[in-house]
Design a protein around this motif. Sequence first.
Motif, mmCIF file in Angstrom:
data_model
loop_
_atom_site.group_PDB
_atom_site.id
_atom_site.type_symbol
_atom_site.label_atom_id
_atom_site.label_comp_id
_atom_site.label_asym_id
_atom_site.label_seq_id
_atom_site.Cartn_x
_atom_site.Cartn_y
_atom_site.Cartn_z
ATOM 1 N N PHE A 18 49.200 33.351 47.764
ATOM 2 C CA PHE A 18 49.224 34.474 46.831
ATOM 3 C C PHE A 18 48.352 35.609 47.322
ATOM 4 O O PHE A 18 47.470 35.418 48.154
ATOM 5 C CB PHE A 18 48.844 34.030 45.420
ATOM 6 N N THR A 19 48.629 36.798 46.787
ATOM 7 C CA THR A 19 47.975 38.010 47.268
ATOM 8 C C THR A 19 47.176 38.651 46.146
ATOM 9 O O THR A 19 47.777 39.188 45.208
ATOM 10 C CB THR A 19 49.040 39.031 47.730
ATOM 11 N N PRO A 20 45.853 38.605 46.166
ATOM 12 C CA PRO A 20 45.071 39.286 45.133
ATOM 13 C C PRO A 20 45.360 40.786 45.153
ATOM 14 O O PRO A 20 45.673 41.339 46.220
ATOM 15 C CB PRO A 20 43.624 39.004 45.535
ATOM 16 N N THR A 21 45.248 41.436 43.986
ATOM 17 C CA THR A 21 45.604 42.864 43.934
ATOM 18 C C THR A 21 44.647 43.712 44.759
ATOM 19 O O THR A 21 45.033 44.749 45.284
ATOM 20 C CB THR A 21 45.608 43.378 42.484
ATOM 21 N N ILE A 22 43.384 43.316 44.834
ATOM 22 C CA ILE A 22 42.430 44.031 45.686
ATOM 23 C C ILE A 22 41.573 43.005 46.425
ATOM 24 O O ILE A 22 41.342 41.909 45.913
ATOM 25 C CB ILE A 22 41.526 44.989 44.865
ATOM 26 N N PRO A 23 41.082 43.347 47.612
ATOM 27 C CA PRO A 23 40.406 42.375 48.467
ATOM 28 C C PRO A 23 39.126 41.792 47.862
ATOM 29 O O PRO A 23 38.736 40.680 48.184
ATOM 30 C CB PRO A 23 40.071 43.153 49.730
ATOM 31 N N HIS A 24 38.488 42.531 46.925
ATOM 32 C CA HIS A 24 37.244 41.991 46.382
ATOM 33 C C HIS A 24 37.480 41.400 44.994
ATOM 34 O O HIS A 24 36.562 41.270 44.207
ATOM 35 C CB HIS A 24 36.181 43.091 46.319
ATOM 36 N N CYS A 25 38.732 41.090 44.689
ATOM 37 C CA CYS A 25 39.073 40.640 43.344
ATOM 38 C C CYS A 25 38.366 39.322 43.017
ATOM 39 O O CYS A 25 38.565 38.311 43.676
ATOM 40 C CB CYS A 25 40.579 40.441 43.231
ATOM 41 N N SER A 26 37.532 39.369 41.965
ATOM 42 C CA SER A 26 36.788 38.161 41.621
ATOM 43 C C SER A 26 37.653 37.211 40.814
ATOM 44 O O SER A 26 37.257 36.112 40.475
ATOM 45 C CB SER A 26 35.550 38.537 40.821
ATOM 46 N N MET A 27 38.854 37.670 40.472
ATOM 47 C CA MET A 27 39.746 36.833 39.673
ATOM 48 C C MET A 27 40.587 35.924 40.563
ATOM 49 O O MET A 27 41.344 35.106 40.061
ATOM 50 C CB MET A 27 40.697 37.719 38.860
ATOM 51 N N ALA A 28 40.463 36.112 41.879
ATOM 52 C CA ALA A 28 41.348 35.383 42.783
ATOM 53 C C ALA A 28 41.292 33.877 42.547
ATOM 54 O O ALA A 28 42.321 33.207 42.461
ATOM 55 C CB ALA A 28 41.001 35.709 44.226
ATOM 56 N N THR A 29 40.092 33.351 42.379
ATOM 57 C CA THR A 29 39.964 31.914 42.174
ATOM 58 C C THR A 29 40.635 31.492 40.884
ATOM 59 O O THR A 29 41.320 30.472 40.828
ATOM 60 C CB THR A 29 38.481 31.503 42.100
ATOM 61 N N LEU A 30 40.449 32.312 39.863
ATOM 62 C CA LEU A 30 41.036 31.968 38.573
ATOM 63 C C LEU A 30 42.562 31.985 38.658
ATOM 64 O O LEU A 30 43.239 31.082 38.152
ATOM 65 C CB LEU A 30 40.549 32.956 37.505
ATOM 66 N N ILE A 31 43.087 33.008 39.330
ATOM 67 C CA ILE A 31 44.543 33.073 39.493
ATOM 68 C C ILE A 31 45.031 31.842 40.248
ATOM 69 O O ILE A 31 46.006 31.190 39.855
ATOM 70 C CB ILE A 31 44.938 34.362 40.246
ATOM 71 N N GLY A 32 44.315 31.515 41.314
ATOM 72 C CA GLY A 32 44.686 30.330 42.087
ATOM 73 C C GLY A 32 44.635 29.076 41.233
ATOM 74 O O GLY A 32 45.519 28.224 41.306
ATOM 75 N N LEU A 33 43.631 28.998 40.392
ATOM 76 C CA LEU A 33 43.474 27.834 39.532
ATOM 77 C C LEU A 33 44.657 27.734 38.558
ATOM 78 O O LEU A 33 45.177 26.646 38.305
ATOM 79 C CB LEU A 33 42.151 27.924 38.769
ATOM 80 N N CYS A 34 45.076 28.889 38.028
ATOM 81 C CA CYS A 34 46.221 28.885 37.117
ATOM 82 C C CYS A 34 47.457 28.359 37.825
ATOM 83 O O CYS A 34 48.208 27.551 37.278
ATOM 84 C CB CYS A 34 46.509 30.292 36.606
ATOM 85 N N ILE A 35 47.672 28.837 39.050
ATOM 86 C CA ILE A 35 48.838 28.370 39.806
ATOM 87 C C ILE A 35 48.715 26.871 40.045
ATOM 88 O O ILE A 35 49.662 26.099 39.863
ATOM 89 C CB ILE A 35 48.948 29.117 41.148
ATOM 90 N N ARG A 36 47.520 26.455 40.402
ATOM 91 C CA ARG A 36 47.268 25.041 40.657
ATOM 92 C C ARG A 36 47.615 24.199 39.429
ATOM 93 O O ARG A 36 48.359 23.231 39.504
ATOM 94 C CB ARG A 36 45.791 24.872 41.058
ATOM 95 N N VAL A 37 47.102 24.594 38.268
ATOM 96 C CA VAL A 37 47.324 23.808 37.055
ATOM 97 C C VAL A 37 48.799 23.799 36.678
ATOM 98 O O VAL A 37 49.368 22.770 36.326
ATOM 99 C CB VAL A 37 46.470 24.356 35.894
ATOM 100 N N ARG A 38 49.413 24.970 36.805
ATOM 101 C CA ARG A 38 50.831 25.058 36.474
ATOM 102 C C ARG A 38 51.639 24.072 37.315
ATOM 103 O O ARG A 38 52.487 23.352 36.806
ATOM 104 C CB ARG A 38 51.304 26.487 36.710
ATOM 105 N N LEU A 39 51.356 24.037 38.604
ATOM 106 C CA LEU A 39 52.122 23.165 39.491
ATOM 107 C C LEU A 39 51.768 21.691 39.271
ATOM 108 O O LEU A 39 52.623 20.822 39.356
ATOM 109 C CB LEU A 39 51.924 23.572 40.948
ATOM 110 N N LEU A 40 50.500 21.433 38.958
ATOM 111 C CA LEU A 40 50.108 20.060 38.624
ATOM 112 C C LEU A 40 50.930 19.536 37.464
ATOM 113 O O LEU A 40 51.357 18.390 37.436
ATOM 114 C CB LEU A 40 48.637 20.034 38.207
ATOM 115 N N ARG A 41 51.144 20.414 36.514
ATOM 116 C CA ARG A 41 51.836 19.981 35.306
ATOM 117 C C ARG A 41 53.343 19.920 35.496
ATOM 118 O O ARG A 41 54.034 19.213 34.778
ATOM 119 C CB ARG A 41 51.552 20.960 34.158
#
Lengths: 1044, 174
Positions: free
Chosen positions: B81-104
């Motif tokens: 996935f591609t964060p909207t900006i390079p210093h995006c602090s939400m990147a981990t959270l977005i990744g986590l959401c994708i992770r949980v979604r796929l886990l489920r």
Amino acid sequence: MDRLISTYILAQNDSQEQADAAIQDIVKDVGTNPTKLLLLVRGLGEYLTSEEAFVRSKATALLSTTLATLDQSKVNASAVNVLVEFYCDRLTDQACVPELLRGLLALSKFDKFTGVDCVKAVKAILALVNVQTYQQTARHFVFLFFESAISRHAQSLRSISSDFVFGFVQCLDGEKDPRNLLLGFTLIKKIIQEFDIAQHVEDLFEVTFCYFPITFRPPPDDPYGITSEHLKIGLRDCLSATPYFAKFALPLLLEKLSSSSGSAKKDSMETIAACVPVYGSSSLLPHADELWSGLKNEIFHATGDELEQVALNTLQVITTELSMGVSVGGSNDPVEKFLRPIIADCMAQLEQPELKLAKPSGKILKAGAMASDPACTFITLTTVPTLLSKYNSSDQSTRKKALLDVLLDFFEASRVLYGAAGQPTEHDTDFITPLLTFKDRFFEIFTNAIMSSNEYSALRLAGVKGLHGMILLREFLSQTEISYAVQYFVRIVLEDPDTELQETSLSSLASLALIMPDVVRSIALPAFLETLPTSQSDMDVDTVVQKKSPEYILNAITKIGEEPSLFAEVVPQILEKIGLVSQEFSSTNATYPISLLTTLLVLLRAKASQGHTDFPQYLNQLVPHLIGMSVLPTVGADDADHIMKNPEILEVVAGITRIIMIHVDTSAQSEFVKAIFNIFVTGDISVLNANTGAAHQIPFTPLRSDARTSQQNACVLFATVIDGCRQQTILPVDNLQQFTGTLVEIAVKTPNTMQRTALSKTVATILNKYNKGNALQEFISNTLVPELYSRIRQEQASLDEREAALTMYIWITKAMVLSTNQVGYDMARELMNVFSVPRLGKIAADGFNLVIGEQQDVLTKETFAIMRLLYKQRFFNYCIPVLVKGFESSADEVRHNFLIALSHVLRNIPKQVLLTELPPLLPMLVHSLSFPDPDLRSSTIETFQIITKDAPSLMAEHLSTLTPLLIALACTSGPANTMKVRMAALKCLAAQPKSLPFTALRPYKTQVLKELEKSLDDRKRLVRREAVECRSQWFTLNGSIASA
Amino acid sequence: MTTLINQNPVIYEASAGNSTREWREDDENEDAVDVIDAQEIFDLIRSISDPEHPLSLEQLNVTQRDHITVSDEDDTILVEFTPTIPHCSMATLIGLCIRVRLLRCLPSRFKVDIAVRKGTHQSEHAVNKQLNDKERVAAALENSHLLEVVNQCLATATSGGVVANIVRGPAPAN
């Protein structure tokens, strides 16, 4: 009288009934004869002056109740006067005040209650009653009294205007009860309208505005039905009642706008929008900047679409108001002053139009431009040139697209403000949209956008939308320009590979077809029709590869051909195509001819739903033509293959006939039916011959069980016509019983199922519609039905014939059940007896679906069948006990059929009935899940899903049995567990977390999530999707993750 | 109002909740096997909401179908996935959401790797490490506040993508 009075007064709590009886007697007595009022007052005298407050109050209550109920026309003026005097004097007696107020309220409704009385009473109340110290009901009486006073004696009250307004403010001050407030708000509005409030503006404002914003939330079991929305609107009406409030209200409203609560913000904006037209531009101007910055925040950082829309709307109202009465242009113009910073902010955002805030900027400009002609002109002239030059200088297509989107907003604003093309306009035709100045540029850039060979289809889409938007503007594009635009649309529909572009262009054409049929008829329609193949070679793959499929083109025609003049153009062209095609195509290759005919059918349906009235002409041209085309090939010397003999084609022709038939009146129907009987019953097809000139070789005898199959199939058309008849339409037969009997005989004898079904439908229709006054009752119950039944049970007869009899029997059952004829119920019971007959049993069980299910074509409301109210319920109530009993007393292999019949009945029954009758049936339903019949399983699971949604408590009781069953059905695939069953089971499980309480589901959560992991790996994607959806529901059941 | 990390992101066209997958005859054929492919994974995660904006990951171009690699036989999936900006602090959270979604939503046989697209984030390596560490993901989900945020982002993802209907000529007669 005295006795009654004393009974009433002396009644204690335990003899309340006696007191009630006494009061009713008194009221009745005085009510009929008001002269006795004097007697009553005299009789009450001693109690009214009693030492005990309780007694005085009770006596007053009696008098007030009497006043409220008696026939006031018989009370004379002096009596009223005395009573008012008396009541006012006594207001000092605090214990009696509530009752006194009730009496005054009653008096105030009297015709002879004069202005003088009114002033007197109002003065007394204001002077003597400290309203807010009394309970809610008493306060309510005060407000009701004021309401009555203002509506009847406003003129007299004006003499004490100032005192009254001031006094009223004091009465309302501190009020908290929503019922009183609602009344209070309407009073404030009335007072503002009726009285001079100049001296008390601030008081009045304070007592009103202190309730803003309304945070009232009604209690869950509120018996009064007052919502916070009622109060909000009441309060808003007060605040927007007078321009005097402007200088107090605006700063406070602006302050509330920056509040953090969404509902307060929304309320503030809506209130501002309501007040603006009243407060006027001069009071708005000082706050213009604050208004904009408040609203800007709401739009750019909107937390939801609704708030954004409210903010935009408020902005528009403000702009409209500021434009009022503006005649001098220049920098002092209030609207320009207001708009300038707005435009500056928006244009700053539009520097980078591909970013998120560009869209709201476009919406803001649109809201402003929609407000008024000066605003629109100003915004257009200031922004459009910049936007255009930005468009020219940018080479990024995302940026170009975003800019075009803003221009689309302008088109829409213009359409709203200056009127749409092709519609009667209530707009001032003197004003012309300022966009006209830029018309040529617009046309150029939007067409360029369409033509751009760019990969980015969103830009081209904006191009299409732009042209469409311009066409819709009143007096904007010239005829030539419109033609050009339409040609672009046509080219996209016919040639472009992008589906979204195609769809948008097509829907543009569809909307133009309604307002400018001429241009669509002359450009789009010929282009489409020309693309349609006319011969087998046209259909060859090589040539089609370049073009769209004929189905696609026909679909496009169905979208634009609905308008009467266009449809009239389409019909002959399609018929011509069919004529050409029928020479060449064989009946095995019928897809294209079917699509051609279906196009007509789809268009006719659309016309019917639009309420078009041009159906009779098609009954006389189109239908005979089609029937001729279908019938003539069947009478040739050799029974050669012909496209029109294809059964599917016949069904479509039947569909066309039906929809036209049911939209003409009785006399046209009768005439047509006569012609049809002439063709199908008498076999005289000379009428049809006349059209084509072809000679027929053999007789046309479709109603014979030994006729040619192709002729027999044509019975479908006959059946359709009969079925479309209105109840009053006359069938040209001498003896209906005999005729029906013949039809039944043919249907049972014929080996042709198509003919059999058609005739069964015909018989059912006739028995349903023409059994008026039980004319056919005896024939049905004594002859027809018993004979059919013995045929079904006749074991030595061939199975085919028994099946044919059964089919007919089921159809007749349906006809009878619809009209709630007792015969129908008896027949249904007999059907259940057939369940045990091998092979026929399943047919009989499935017959229940036909009997109680809605049919698409025959015996429907649209085709004028007699359908009694609640016929489904009555059938249900009759059937269910019999079915249950039959189930219980049958052998296992027969039980299956009972369950099938049950599931058909349950599926077709209205939900309310289903839910009340269901509990005893649940064990049976659970049982049906174990039968290896996929249809039975899925339909039972669907029933469970309904229960989950509408009777969750019932479902909760059976979770322990059902959940494991459903899981098993969802997870294992097999011949009996088709994907349909698996999906139904998953859907049913997914419905549980939404409807059932957490406590009931909790024990199953782990199990469901665990077991359904298997479904995530189902080989069918559609099943996997349901599994994902189902597990998501269960995961969020309490917010924690069980297995992650 | 709290300041957002990226106040004014670029918005991309999304296909309005519809899957771009075309309907095939085989979809309703009981015996045909539908393998799990990149489009299916994309449909599962495209409509997850961004933690900052009321927009989907697809609209922000955070996820793209072309950046998903699936091998159904080998049971492996790689989602970039591609964060909207390079210093995006939400990147981990977005990744986590994708992770949980796929886990489920995926069978457990799959080994799912989630990674920031190369060169699109300052601390790419750290984020990737965090997202693919089972223990750390499990620990993160023990945090009930974080879990709530994740569930909120996933709330919009339940539609799973509806199959777009292909044009099939006029509707048949009944």
